[in-house]
Scaffold this active site. Structure first.
Site, PDB file in Angstrom:
ATOM      1  N   SER A   8       0.841  -1.195   0.000  1.00 10.10           N
ATOM      2  CA  SER A   8       0.000   0.000   0.000  1.00 10.10           C
ATOM      3  C   SER A   8       0.875   1.244   0.000  1.00 10.10           C
ATOM      4  O   SER A   8       1.575   1.534   0.977  1.00 10.10           O
ATOM      5  CB  SER A   8      -0.902   0.011   1.243  1.00 10.10           C
ATOM      6  N   HIS A  33      -1.310  -1.463  -4.227  1.00 13.55           N
ATOM      7  CA  HIS A  33      -2.547  -1.092  -3.531  1.00 13.55           C
ATOM      8  C   HIS A  33      -2.579   0.427  -3.347  1.00 13.55           C
ATOM      9  O   HIS A  33      -1.670   1.011  -2.763  1.00 13.55           O
ATOM     10  CB  HIS A  33      -2.593  -1.802  -2.178  1.00 13.55           C
ATOM     11  N   ASP A  35      -4.747   3.601  -1.999  1.00 14.59           N
ATOM     12  CA  ASP A  35      -5.827   3.969  -1.080  1.00 14.59           C
ATOM     13  C   ASP A  35      -6.345   5.368  -1.386  1.00 14.59           C
ATOM     14  O   ASP A  35      -5.655   6.356  -1.144  1.00 14.59           O
ATOM     15  CB  ASP A  35      -5.303   3.948   0.358  1.00 14.59           C
ATOM     16  N   MET A  37      -9.019   8.211  -0.416  1.00 10.29           N
ATOM     17  CA  MET A  37      -9.856   8.620   0.718  1.00 10.29           C
ATOM     18  C   MET A  37     -10.478   9.980   0.443  1.00 10.29           C
ATOM     19  O   MET A  37      -9.785  10.889  -0.025  1.00 10.29           O
ATOM     20  CB  MET A  37      -9.010   8.720   1.985  1.00 10.29           C
ATOM     21  N   HIS A  66      -8.336   1.001  -3.840  1.00 10.40           N
ATOM     22  CA  HIS A  66      -9.237   0.816  -2.692  1.00 10.40           C
ATOM     23  C   HIS A  66      -9.958   2.139  -2.455  1.00 10.40           C
ATOM     24  O   HIS A  66      -9.368   3.096  -1.973  1.00 10.40           O
ATOM     25  CB  HIS A  66      -8.388   0.393  -1.480  1.00 10.40           C
ATOM     26  N   MET A  68     -12.057   4.379  -0.543  1.00  9.34           N
ATOM     27  CA  MET A  68     -12.674   4.725   0.746  1.00  9.34           C
ATOM     28  C   MET A  68     -13.405   6.047   0.535  1.00  9.34           C
ATOM     29  O   MET A  68     -13.006   7.112   1.010  1.00  9.34           O
ATOM     30  CB  MET A  68     -11.595   4.809   1.831  1.00  9.34           C
ATOM     31  N   MET A 137     -11.505  -5.799   5.803  1.00 10.56           N
ATOM     32  CA  MET A 137     -10.677  -4.796   6.493  1.00 10.56           C
ATOM     33  C   MET A 137     -10.319  -5.324   7.885  1.00 10.56           C
ATOM     34  O   MET A 137     -11.197  -5.721   8.644  1.00 10.56           O
ATOM     35  CB  MET A 137     -11.432  -3.473   6.631  1.00 10.56           C
ATOM     36  N   ASP A 175      -6.556  -6.256   4.662  1.00  6.44           N
ATOM     37  CA  ASP A 175      -5.916  -4.937   4.622  1.00  6.44           C
ATOM     38  C   ASP A 175      -5.966  -4.293   6.000  1.00  6.44           C
ATOM     39  O   ASP A 175      -7.044  -4.044   6.539  1.00  6.44           O
ATOM     40  CB  ASP A 175      -6.675  -4.071   3.598  1.00  6.44           C
ATOM     41  N   GLY A 177      -2.774  -3.475   9.242  1.00  9.35           N
ATOM     42  CA  GLY A 177      -2.023  -4.054  10.361  1.00  9.35           C
ATOM     43  C   GLY A 177      -1.340  -5.370  10.058  1.00  9.35           C
ATOM     44  O   GLY A 177      -1.003  -6.127  10.975  1.00  9.35           O
TER      45      GLY A 177
HETATM   46  C1  DX5 Z   1      -6.232   1.795   5.687  1.00  8.45           C
HETATM   47  C2  DX5 Z   1      -5.796   1.473   4.285  1.00  8.45           C
HETATM   48  C3  DX5 Z   1      -4.686   0.519   4.229  1.00  8.45           C
HETATM   49  C4  DX5 Z   1      -3.407   1.003   4.839  1.00  8.45           C
HETATM   50  C5  DX5 Z   1      -2.687  -0.190   5.365  1.00  8.45           C
HETATM   51  O1  DX5 Z   1      -7.343   2.581   5.670  1.00  8.45           O
HETATM   52  O2  DX5 Z   1      -6.876   0.901   3.564  1.00  8.45           O
HETATM   53  O3  DX5 Z   1      -4.463   0.025   2.911  1.00  8.45           O
HETATM   54  O4  DX5 Z   1      -2.580   1.701   3.951  1.00  8.45           O
HETATM   55  O5  DX5 Z   1      -1.582   0.239   6.085  1.00  8.45           O
HETATM   56  P1  DX5 Z   1      -0.899  -0.683   7.186  1.00  8.45           P
HETATM   57  O6  DX5 Z   1      -0.406  -1.916   6.494  1.00  8.45           O
HETATM   58  O7  DX5 Z   1       0.192   0.196   7.701  1.00  8.45           O
HETATM   59  O8  DX5 Z   1      -1.952  -0.993   8.224  1.00  8.45           O
HETATM   60 ZN    ZN Z   2      -6.403  -0.107   1.635  1.00  9.86          ZN
END
Ligand code: DX5
Ligand code: ZN
Length: 219
Positions: A8, A33, A35, A37, A66, A68, A137, A175, A177
């Site tokens: 990501s 990946h 993200d 937002m 992804h 969001m 998630m 996705d 942690g």
């Molecule tokens: C969180 C994102 C993830 C994030 C993951 O909202 O969707 O893709 O970048 O980051 P890590 O792997 O650090 O949790």
């Molecule tokens: Zn993500």
């Protein structure tokens, strides 16, 4: 099933984003990946189409976007034009999920549907045979670097078993942690596309990618 690493780029150094994409590509990652937002579905704002478009020449790997974003169907066409290969939308953000999935597919992209940690996987029952990927998630979306929520493992198992009973080999992405320490657990539960942000970009991104690839046993 084939196992795929999807670094990501949210956790990458934004002033060297192109180089970050090239390095994880060279180290063997198959998906990038991305993200997106909107500051509404999640509190934060990341980036959108112009950034994706400028990254597109850096790699031939799959752009796994992804979303969001509230009502992400509004941007499906623009995302396709920017270079998205796979568009993953949240079940919680789509009033007409079925329509949004059909829209994504008709544009020639793969379709994914994501669920937040507290959303039960039963909401996916009707669309399991219409999507290319389910995203479970494992943190509340919005930020990188959060701690894995353990109860989401059971949700991965539930989706994999439901897919198996339907005879479907649909991808399950996880996705949030994910680290080198817990990745084996999520693979065992049935996830086959692994997103990792800070665990890849938090240090030597090339070395971390290779270490994940080894865990996924696809090098
Ligand atoms: C969180 C994102 C993830 C994030 C993951 O909202 O969707 O893709 O970048 O980051 P890590 O792997 O650090 O949790
Ligand atoms: Zn993500």
């Amino acid at each position: 099933m084939r196992r795929i690493l999807a670094p990501s780029v949210l956790a990458a150094d934004f002033k060297n984003l192109g180089r970050a994409v090239e390095q994880v590509d060279e180290a063997g990652a198959e998906y990038i990946h991305i993200d997106v937002m909107d500051g509404m579905f999640v509190p934060s704002i990341s980036f959108g189409m112009p950034v994706i478009k400028s990254l597109r020449p850096c790699t031939d790997k799959v752009f796994d976007v992804h979303m969001m974003v509230e009502e992400p169907g509004r941007y499906a066409e623009d995302m396709k034009a920017a270079g998205a290969d796979l568009l993953c939308v949240h079940q919680e953000a789509c009033r007409h999920l079925d329509r949004t999935i059909q829209q994504i597919r008709s544009l020639g992209m793969k379709a994914g549907v994501a669920v937040n940690p507290a959303t039960p996987v039963s909401v996916l029952d009707c669309i399991l045979d219409q999507v290319d990927m389910i995203l479970i998630m494992s943190v509340n979306p919005g930020f990188g670097g959060q701690k894995f929520i353990p109860y989401t493992l059971e949700k991965v198992r539930q989706v994999r078993s439901r897919l198996d009973s339907l005879g479907l080999e649909t991808d399950i992405q996880i996705d949030g942690g994910i680290t080198l320490d817990n990745v084996s657990q999520v693979l065992e539960a049935g996830a086959n596309i692994i997103v990792a942000g800070s665990a890849v970009f938090g240090g030597d991104q090339e070395k971390n990618t290779r270490a994940f690839m080894e865990k996924l046993r696809i090098v």
